[in-house]
Enzyme design. Structure first.
Site, PDB file in Angstrom:
ATOM      1  N   SER A 141       0.843  -1.189   0.000  1.00  0.00           N
ATOM      2  CA  SER A 141       0.000   0.000   0.000  1.00  0.00           C
ATOM      3  C   SER A 141       0.871   1.228   0.000  1.00  0.00           C
ATOM      4  CB  SER A 141      -0.954   0.003   1.181  1.00  0.00           C
ATOM      5  OG  SER A 141      -0.244   0.087   2.367  1.00  0.00           O
ATOM      6  N   SER A 142       0.220   2.312  -0.266  1.00  0.00           N
ATOM      7  CA  SER A 142       0.945   3.529  -0.552  1.00  0.00           C
ATOM      8  C   SER A 142       0.591   4.609   0.435  1.00  0.00           C
ATOM      9  CB  SER A 142       0.587   3.994  -1.950  1.00  0.00           C
ATOM     10  OG  SER A 142       1.428   5.029  -2.326  1.00  0.00           O
ATOM     11  N   SER A 143       1.526   5.433   0.700  1.00  0.00           N
ATOM     12  CA  SER A 143       1.223   6.590   1.518  1.00  0.00           C
ATOM     13  C   SER A 143       2.393   7.549   1.497  1.00  0.00           C
ATOM     14  CB  SER A 143       0.963   6.179   2.957  1.00  0.00           C
ATOM     15  OG  SER A 143       0.706   7.313   3.725  1.00  0.00           O
TER      16      SER A 143
END
Ligand SMILES: *[C@@H]1O[C@H](CO)[C@@H](O)[C@H](O)[C@H]1NC(C)=O
Length: 357
Positions: A141-143
């Site tokens: 996942s990205s952040s």
């Protein structure tokens, strides 16, 4: 600017203690050929099932101690405790600690890039922990500004290793290329959602990463928020086209569309048994990880991808409203700490991110 305030350090420590895990994160340094010096961290619960499944959990792009941050900030270690699987947390070697998803080396099967090192970790886990080679999964996942596009890249470069993948806020594999061969390069055309291709063109990009491969590709779930301003929302359509092309589905005609699934405000489009696109209305770049959904998709709980209703492609798309469930990790509002949200249990991540910026 790398100092942490005392309060954030305390919060980080608290988050670690609060996890209540049965085991600890271990670094493995001898997992095999590692041309780009990727770090390998493993969470192996005190009790694992015989021939355990493995989830490769690929961190987002941020400051220091990224594998550790993803270990304590994502649900996979705790889920590993309750379900008896093993988690591998690769750690990016690049400054800024984004993954290299742009070089020819990483975008090629056995090309000697980051993807190659992660694949070698999987082989190590199969040999060393007697993991089940038919139950290896990848998620990311990205952040904090930059992406985990590595998950799509792993699915494209090592389809032979992975049974299924779950991708949060990514881009199509091969979208973020560097025309000058740059390693870990930014590509704003792709990020802005302006790299548009046909299903067939995208499928050819995937096939080109592992020429001659004729086996199956991992089943793919792609999550994306409509309000993503880092990797803009049109990237979801391109990801879907890419894998629809690989699987021979029609990206323009989902066989089923489920409103408020798997959570309120999300719409799940099913293109065939191996491909789902999940759109979060008003959700930004940080789509909350739906760990329980991932486990269902992987078949670690429930029946897995094979139980996804397989509707003939000639059936017109139907829209069904399913009852709104209360996920353990509600995607909008409430008191859940999101990746981009400073304060709460992930305060340490925010501190690192802010310190870096
Ligand atoms: C960015 O990626 C696209 C493919 O998505 C590619 O055509 C383009 O050349 C890349 N841009 C740079 C500057 O490398």
């Amino acid at each position: 600017m790398l100092g942490f305030s005392t309060s954030s350090a305390v919060l980080c420590l608290f988050a670690g203690l609060a996890s209540g895990l049965t085991s600890t994160l271990q670094q493995v340094t001898n997992f095999g050929s590692n041309p780009t010096n990727v770090g390998m961290f493993v969470y192996k619960p005190t009790t694992v099932k015989a021939s355990p499944a493995v989830i490769v959990a690929i961190h987002y792009c941020t400051g220091t101690a990224q594998a550790n941050a993803y270990f304590s900030g994502s649900p996979y270690a705790s889920l590993a405790d309750t379900n008896g699987f093993i988690v591998i947390y690769p750690s990016s070697p690049h400054s800024g600690t984004c993954w290299d998803v742009s070089s020819k080396a990483t975008l090629t099967h056995n090309g000697g890039g980051d993807s190659n090192a992660i694949a070698n970790m999987v082989t190590f886990a199969i040999n060393t922990y007697k993991a089940d080679p038919s139950r290896i999964f990848v998620t990311g996942s990205s952040s904090g500004g930059t992406p985990p596009m590595m998950t799509n890249v792993m699915a494209a470069t090592y389809p032979n290793l992975f049974k299924a993948a779950s991708v949060y806020s990514g881009v199509a594999a091969g979208c973020f290329v560097s025309s000058s061969g740059g390693v870990d390069a930014w590509n704003s055309t792709c990020a802005n959602g302006q790299s548009v291709a046909t299903q067939q063109q995208w499928a050819n990009v995937v096939k080109g990463m592992f020429p001659g491969y004729t086996g199956t590709y991992p089943a793919i779930q792609e999550y994306h928020g409509t309000a993503d301003t880092t990797l803009f929302y049109p990237n979801l359509a391109e990801e879907v086209k890419e894998w629809a092309g690989v699987f021979g589905y029609n990206a323009a005609a989902p066989v089923q569309v489920l409103q408020n699934t798997p959570a309120s405000g999300y719409t799940k489009s099913i293109y065939g048994p191996n491909l789902q696109g999940i759109s979060g209305q008003g959700v930004g770049h940080t789509v909350p990880i739906m760990g329980a959904e991932d486990l269902k998709w992987f078949g670690i709980t429930g029946g897995g991808v094979t139980t996804t209703p397989s509707v003939p492609t000639s059936t017109p798309a139907t829209t069904t409203t399913s009852p709104t469930t209360s996920p353990t990790n509600p995607p909008t509002g409430g008191t859940v700490a999101h990746w981009d949200q400073c304060g709460g249990m992930y305060s340490c991540l925010c501190q690192r991110k802010l310190a870096k910026e």
